[in-house]
Structure formats: structure tokens, C-alpha cells
Write a protein that holds these residues in place. Structure first.
Motif, PDB file in Angstrom:
ATOM      1  N   THR A  82       0.833  -1.211   0.000  1.00  0.00           N
ATOM      2  CA  THR A  82       0.000   0.000   0.000  1.00  0.00           C
ATOM      3  C   THR A  82       0.863   1.254   0.000  1.00  0.00           C
ATOM      4  O   THR A  82       0.580   2.227  -0.716  1.00  0.00           O
ATOM      5  N   ARG A  83       1.928   1.239   0.801  1.00  0.00           N
ATOM      6  CA  ARG A  83       2.801   2.422   0.881  1.00  0.00           C
ATOM      7  C   ARG A  83       3.462   2.719  -0.459  1.00  0.00           C
ATOM      8  O   ARG A  83       3.494   3.880  -0.915  1.00  0.00           O
ATOM      9  N   ARG A 115       4.218   9.081  -3.879  1.00  0.00           N
ATOM     10  CA  ARG A 115       4.400   9.877  -5.095  1.00  0.00           C
ATOM     11  C   ARG A 115       5.859  10.284  -5.308  1.00  0.00           C
ATOM     12  O   ARG A 115       6.196  10.826  -6.361  1.00  0.00           O
ATOM     13  N   GLN A 123       2.510   1.846  -3.467  1.00  0.00           N
ATOM     14  CA  GLN A 123       1.543   2.296  -4.465  1.00  0.00           C
ATOM     15  C   GLN A 123       1.173   3.766  -4.288  1.00  0.00           C
ATOM     16  O   GLN A 123       0.915   4.481  -5.265  1.00  0.00           O
ATOM     17  N   ASN A 124       1.147   4.239  -3.040  1.00  0.00           N
ATOM     18  CA  ASN A 124       0.703   5.606  -2.760  1.00  0.00           C
ATOM     19  C   ASN A 124       1.835   6.615  -2.644  1.00  0.00           C
ATOM     20  O   ASN A 124       1.582   7.809  -2.465  1.00  0.00           O
TER      21      ASN A 124
END
Length: 707
Positions: free
Chosen positions: A67-68, A73, A70-71
Motif C-alpha cells: 500500500t505504501r 508519489r 503504491q501511494n
């Protein structure tokens, strides 16, 4: 947040703690090393509590890191893709490792309890990678039940609010029926065994279902319709019947019958206990059939539970955490779906279900109790015991009041010839309802099982057949050694009693040593060898006949099949045991609703119950189940109400291997339910496991060849 205190006795040992990683921030390397250590331990069959702690910690961190990444930026596309690929690789190893140990597989569920040991170990892994710990203790979430033996149990806050909001929820014990009937004629008789045997002795044409009312008009939600056999059961509940073993064949709409029976009986609040794979489906069905009733689903520690709901749906896997408050909730009805899950009375899930049933019966004057299963008998007639006890018909040692009174009224004892059919009728009249598709749903097209023998690749086939010969020789050696150790003259011919003892010994010895393959590892190798052939055949069916359901037992077989479908440019949907309920439902919906998704690749254990896949009329069974019941459940995901095409299940059988022998043994066990429930003359097979019978047959054949 400060680290929670830990007792020295529960801390991971030094040898199991993660080593310091010289590359700060590279938690993926730490996870990769840890998962390889777990994999090696499982291969050595040394799955200790420390190994399970490490496995669960890795699973949690992989999910969080995925999750980290993927998020994040600040990570470029190439870097993100590379890290996600590494994480997916670790996830694949976790899944393949978990398949070999059911305790590990349960830890992959989002409902799995995160122990303090696991949380501490995960935080130490983060520190070893130079990162701050992120897994905090789940305080101050649900309050802990302070009852005796309640360690690890929770009480959702909304449940406490409900109890405080309505002090009149305390049950009225005065309305509960009196205690057991004192036996008269049957005093001193052991009755449970004769009652069970009465189902084994059922004559051809013996009734399989209690008398049900005629079909009557029933008010249903808009756009919903029931078949006549469904209306009959609901009518029985409306007339006051309150205990049901609803054993209709799979696919005849048991969920709708249970929900509407609760509605006409006003059995609210209603507790529904189900396998985790069908929680979402039950919530959907409740919305369709009882739209005016509120429904809540219990996930994990119950943070999102609505304590004021009419219908509470909980899965077996988290029942241990919630059994305390569920028992005090004031339920007036309880439904247990796939009730054969509780057949082992020594299991924790069975004990929790029986405990809840007993507490509900003690607090409510005639609660609605329903056990739903299309396959109530898996191995033995004793599988009935836990279900009957859940329904309040018996306890551990004797029939309870209603059944005892009925047995006394027939005027016979187990010594009388007419006792057995009369006793069977007494039990059936308490609420056994069994209908077959051929009798009540003639508009459902026929189904058939077609065996498709395949020749394995020359090298692989020779290896598997050689392993089978080695296994046979090992069995013969054990037999001859045991025979030589006996005193006296050897028996003429084959000593079949000794054959079975040798087979039992072999079955218990499942260690992977130099002794060679066992029957379990051989069947897995055969499944792997058949994977490509089975997938090729499924691909042909998908192109020529439409949607196909592909069932396999092992993750690596599913993976191999998906590679074949990708190669053939065939879109597929995957339904597995390690998926979250949301992902699983999304994949089911994709197969059912998207015309371009041609194949559903399903786990035989995770997708074999509770799903509606009637959009497909062709099923490919790439690996054999160990029971006829499991095979039937899988086929009936498609062969059910709403199916418009004949259903064919294609069993892929490896020719000239033990695979074909086991296929025959599975078929032979189908007679048990036929005799006990359907009054058939089909021969009842032994209650022994298919694995044991396969070993017996293998040794017997090998000994015959030597003579």
C-alpha cells in the motif's frame, strides 16, 4: 507511540529475531530473507509458534508495504514497478507456503488475530531495516470481555451501546421448556448409537424429509420468487416448527429459505454463522429477501458491527473472539451454514457453535435453529452428532426431551425389529428436510461427471509411476516385516487385517524423508503434472462452449493454469483462499457479469461452497478432492436453480497412476448420503478415509502380483 510492554516469556527467541540489515530503509530485503526462512522451516515440517509468528509478521508488512509503495508519489514509475514486483514475489512465496499448513493459511486472512508477539516481531523487522515501527497495539478499540476464559475475546462498542440503550433485553427464562423427559420403557438403553444406525439401515424408499405443509401464498419482496419446495419449508416455520436440518441438495436455494423462515418466525435478532467465503453473499441475500431488516457483518474485532442490527453474520474463523457477547446478545434464532463444518465435535469451531446454541436455547422459549448443508455426511454417519446437538435434539450422551418423548411413544426398544425405522422417523419429524433436484426442480437441467484420462509427459509420467512403485515396495516391506515378526504359522494368502494396519501406519507417516513419496505428495505431483493439460482443455471449452469454471486444490496448479490462459489470450478471474472478501467478490462479479471473462480459476476448498457460478455449464476438475462431498459442492456452484444448460464436470484423470484409483474410491463413497438420507439401496461405503483405502488397494495389488 510507546512500544507496548511484553513479557519475557512471549518474546521471540534470539535465533528467530530478524538480523540487522546493512541497507537502511530496504525492508523488502528483510522480508525476502524472512519469508525464505519460513519456507525452509515449512519444508522441514518444523512449523513452530516462532515460525508462525514470523510468517504472520511478514504477511502484515508485505500488505502494508504494498500500500505504501503504491501511494508514494516520491517514487518514480520504474522504481515503483520494481518494488511492487519484489513484493508480489514475496506474496507468492507466502501463498505457496501457506497451502502446506492450514494454520499458516488462516493467518493470511484479513480476519486473523494479530498477537502481541507478531506485532512486536514486525516492529523489530522494521527497525532492522532502519525504519520506525508502525504496528501499534489496537487500543482503545473494542473492550475486552472480562468473563472467565475470555482471553482474546472482544465486545464491539456498538454492542455495549445496544445493551445500555435497552435494559429490557434481559431474557425471560420462565418461558423456557422444562428439562429432559425421564425415560420409562427406554430406561437403561443406550440410544444414540441405535438412532444413528437407523439411518444406515434405511430401506429403499424410506422417507427422507419431515411432512411439510402444502404450498400456500407467501408475501415476498418485489421481483423475488420462490419454488414450491422453498415455500413449503417457510410455511412449516410459519406454522410453528422451529428446528430444521435443511439438507436439500446444493443449488436448491437454502439461503433464501432460511432468511424467510426467520422472517415468518420473527426470529430476530438472528445469528448467522457461515464460512468466510460467503459472508458478503449472505449479506447480499439478506438485502434481497428481507429488505426491511438491517444486517451487519462481523469482520476482525468487530469494529464496524452494528449492535442494533436484526441479522448478525459472522464467520467460523473469528467466532472465538466474539462468542462471549454473541451468547449474551439475546438472539431468537441461529442459522449455521455449511453445517458439516462442525462435524468434528473436538474442534474449536464446533464447540463454539454448540455453546452458542445451548445458550440461545437456555434463554429463549422456542428459538429458530437451522443447520444448512447439502452434504451433511462427509465420511461417517457420526457426522450427524454435532448437527443434532446444535439443534437441541440430543446432548453428548442421550436424546433430549422432545426426541426422548417421541421414542417413548413408539412403544419399542432397540431390541425390537421395528425400532429402527420408527426411530428414524422420530428424528426426521423433528425437522430433517431433504429434497433432491430431480424431485423438486425438474427444470434444472441434468448434470454428469465425465472422466477425461490424460497421458502425462513421458519423463514426468515415468517419474510418478516409479514413485508409485517405490511406495508399493515400501508397503510390501512393512507388511513382510510385520508378518515375519508374528509367532505361529503364517496365514494362507493375504492377511487383509494386517494390510490395513500397515496402511494406517503409512498414512500416519507423512514425513518427507529418504523413505520416498507418500500418497499426499504423489497426488500433488500428479496435480502439477496435469495442470497444463487441464488448462488447455479448459481453454478449448471456453472457446467452443462459453464460460468455464476451473477447480484445483493447490496454488501452484492454479498459477500454472493461469499462465496457460494468459498464453492463449483468455481472460480469467481468480477466486482463492488468500483473498480479502472484497477482492474475492470483485473477481466473482467479473466472471458472472463480464462476458469477456471466460474462465474462473477457483480453489477447490475456498470456492467450493456458497458461490453461485451458474453462468457456466462446464466445470474442469484439474485435481481430485479427497471426498465425494467436496467434489459435489464444487460442481453445484454451477448446477443450481437458475441454470438453463446441462452441466458437465470434466475430471482430468492421469492414466496409469494412482489418480484413477482414487477417482473410483471417491465415487464409491457417494453411497453414504444416498442410504442415510435418500432411502437408496446404494451400498454404504466404509467410513475410512479415501487416502487409507488407496493405500490398502495399492498394497493388496502389490501383494497379489507377488503370488
Amino acid at each position: 507511540m510507546a512500544r507496548p510492554a511484553r513479557r519475557q516469556a512471549t518474546r521471540p527467541t534470539n535465533e528467530n529475531r530478524p538480523r540487522r540489515d546493512p541497507a537502511p530503509g530496504d525492508v523488502i530485503s528483510t522480508l525476502a530473507r524472512a519469508v525464505r526462512e519460513v519456507e525452509a522451516a515449512v519444508e522441514r515440517r518444523r512449523v513452530t509458534p516462532a515460525v508462525r509468528t514470523k510468517f504472520h509478521a511478514v504477511a502484515l508488512l508485505v500488505r502494508a508495504e504494498h500500500t505504501r509503495v503504491q501511494n508514494d508519489r516520491d517514487i518514480g514509475p520504474a522504481r515503483r514497478s520494481e518494488q511492487l514486483k519484489r513484493l508480489d514475489g514475496i506474496g507468492t512465496i507466502l501463498a505457496k507456503t501457506a497451502v502446506r499448513d492450514s494454520a499458516l493459511l488462516a493467518l493470511l486472512s484479513e480476519d486473523a488475530v494479530v498477537s502481541e508477539n507478531t506485532r512486536s516481531y514486525a516492529n523489530e523487522m522494521l527497525r532492522s531495516a532502519g525504519l520506525e515501527p508502525t504496528l501499534a497495539a489496537p487500543t482503545p478499540e473494542p473492550a475486552f470481555d472480562a468473563g472467565a476464559g475470555s482471553e482474546g475475546r472482544v465486545v464491539p462498542r456498538s454492542v455495549i451501546s445496544r445493551q445500555l440503550a435497552n435494559p429490557f433485553l434481559v431474557p425471560d427464562f420462565s418461558a423456557v421448556r422444562s428439562g429432559p423427559v425421564a425415560p420409562r420403557r427406554l430406561a437403561g438403553w443406550e440410544l444414540l448409537t441405535p438412532l444413528l444406525r437407523s439411518f444406515e439401515r434405511a430401506a429403499s424408499g424410506a422417507p427422507a424429509s419431515m411432512d411439510l405443509p402444502d404450498v400456500t401464498p407467501l408475501r415476498l419482496p418485489a421481483k423475488q420468487a420462490l419454488m414450491p419446495h422453498q415455500v413449503q419449508l417457510v410455511a412449516a416455520a410459519a406454522e410453528g416448527h422451529r428446528t430444521f436440518l435443511l439438507a436439500d441438495e446444493p443449488g436448491l436455494g437454502k439461503t433464501a429459505q432460511a432468511l424467510l423462515a426467520a422472517e415468518v418466525a420473527t426470529a430476530y435478532p438472528l445469528l448467522v454463522v457461515v464460512p468466510s467465503v460467503v459472508k458478503i453473499n449472505w449479506a447480499r441475500e439478506a438485502g434481497l429477501w428481507t429488505p426491511n431488516r438491517s444486517t451487519t457483518v462481523v469482520y476482525g474485532n468487530g469494529d464496524t458491527v452494528d449492535g442494533f442490527a436484526d441479522i448478525v453474520i459472522v464467520n467460523y474463523e473469528v467466532l472465538d473472539r466474539h462468542v462471549g457477547w454473541l451468547g449474551d446478545f439475546g438472539f431468537r434464532g441461529m442459522v449455521v451454514d455449511e453445517a458439516h463444518f462442525i462435524k468434528n465435535k473436538a474442534s474449536q469451531r464446533s464447540q463454539h457453535v454448540l455453546n452458542l446454541s445451548q445458550r440461545i436455547r437456555a434463554r429463549t422459549a422456542r428459538p429458530l435453529l437451522m443447520a444448512l448443508t447439502g452434504t451433511p455426511l462427509i465420511n461417517d454417519i457420526d457426522d450427524f452428532r454435532a448437527i443434532w446437538q446444535f439443534l437441541g435434539w440430543i446432548n453428548d450422551t442421550e436424546p433430549l426431551a422432545e426426541l426422548m418423548a417421541a421414542l417413548e411413544d413408539i412403544g419399542l426398544t432397540p431390541a425390537d425389529a421395528g425400532f429402527y425405522p420408527a426411530a428414524r422417523s422420530c428424528v426426521i419429524d423433528l425437522g430433517i428436510v431433504r429434497r433432491r433436484k430431480v424431485d423438486v426442480a425438474a427444470d434444472i437441467p441434468a448434470r454428469r461427471i465425465a472422466d477425461l484420462p490424460v497421458e502425462l509427459d513421458d519423463k514426468v509420467g515415468r517419474s510418478i509411476r516409479a514413485a508409485e512403485r517405490d511406495l508399493a515396495r515400501r508397503l510390501v516391506t512393512r507388511y513382510e516385516t510385520a508378518l515375519a515378526a508374528r509367532h505361529g504359522d503364517p496365514a494362507d494368502g493375504i492377511d487383509h487385517e494386517l494390510v490395513r494396519k500397515v496402511a494406517v501406519t503409512e498414512q500416519k507417516d507423512t514425513s518427507e524423508t529418504a523413505a520416498g513419496d507418500n500418497v499426499f505428495s504423489m497426488m500433488r505431483r500428479i496435480g502439477q503434472a496435469k495442470a497444463g493439460l487441464a488448462a488447455d482443455y479448459a481453454a478449448q471449452l471456453a472457446r467452443s462452449a462459453g464460460k468455464v469454471v476451473f477447480f484445483a486444490k493447490h496454488v501452484d496448479v492454479m498459477d500454472a493454469a493461469q499462465e496457460v490462459f494468459t498464453k492463449h489470450d483468455i481472460r480469467f478471474s481468480s477466486i482463492r483462499g488468500d483473498q480479502t472478501p472484497t477482492v474475492r467478490q470483485r473477481n466473482i462479479d467479473a466472471f458472472v457479469k463480464d462476458p469477456d471473462v471466460a474462465v474462473a480459476v477457483c480453489s477447490l476448498t475456498a470456492a467450493g461452497v456458497g458461490l453461485n457460478l451458474q453462468v457456466a455449464s462446464n466445470i474442469v476438475l484439474a485435481e481430485l478432492s479427497w471426498t465425494n462431498a467436496e467434489q459435489t459442492q464444487a460442481i453445484d456452484r454451477s448446477h443450481r436453480i437458475g441454470q438453463t444448460e446441462p452441466v458437465t464436470a470434466w475430471r482430468i484423470i492421469a492414466a496409469r497412476t494412482i489418480d484413477s484409483r482414487i477417482a473410483g474410491l471417491i465415487d464409491s463413497k457417494a453411497g453414504l448420503a444416498a442410504r442415510a438420507l435418500d432411502g437408496s439401496d446404494d451400498e454404504v461405503s466404509s467410513s475410512a478415509d479415501v487416502q487409507l483405502e488407496a493405500l490398502v488397494a495399492l498394497l493388496t495389488d502389490a501383494l497379489s502380483e507377488l503370488r
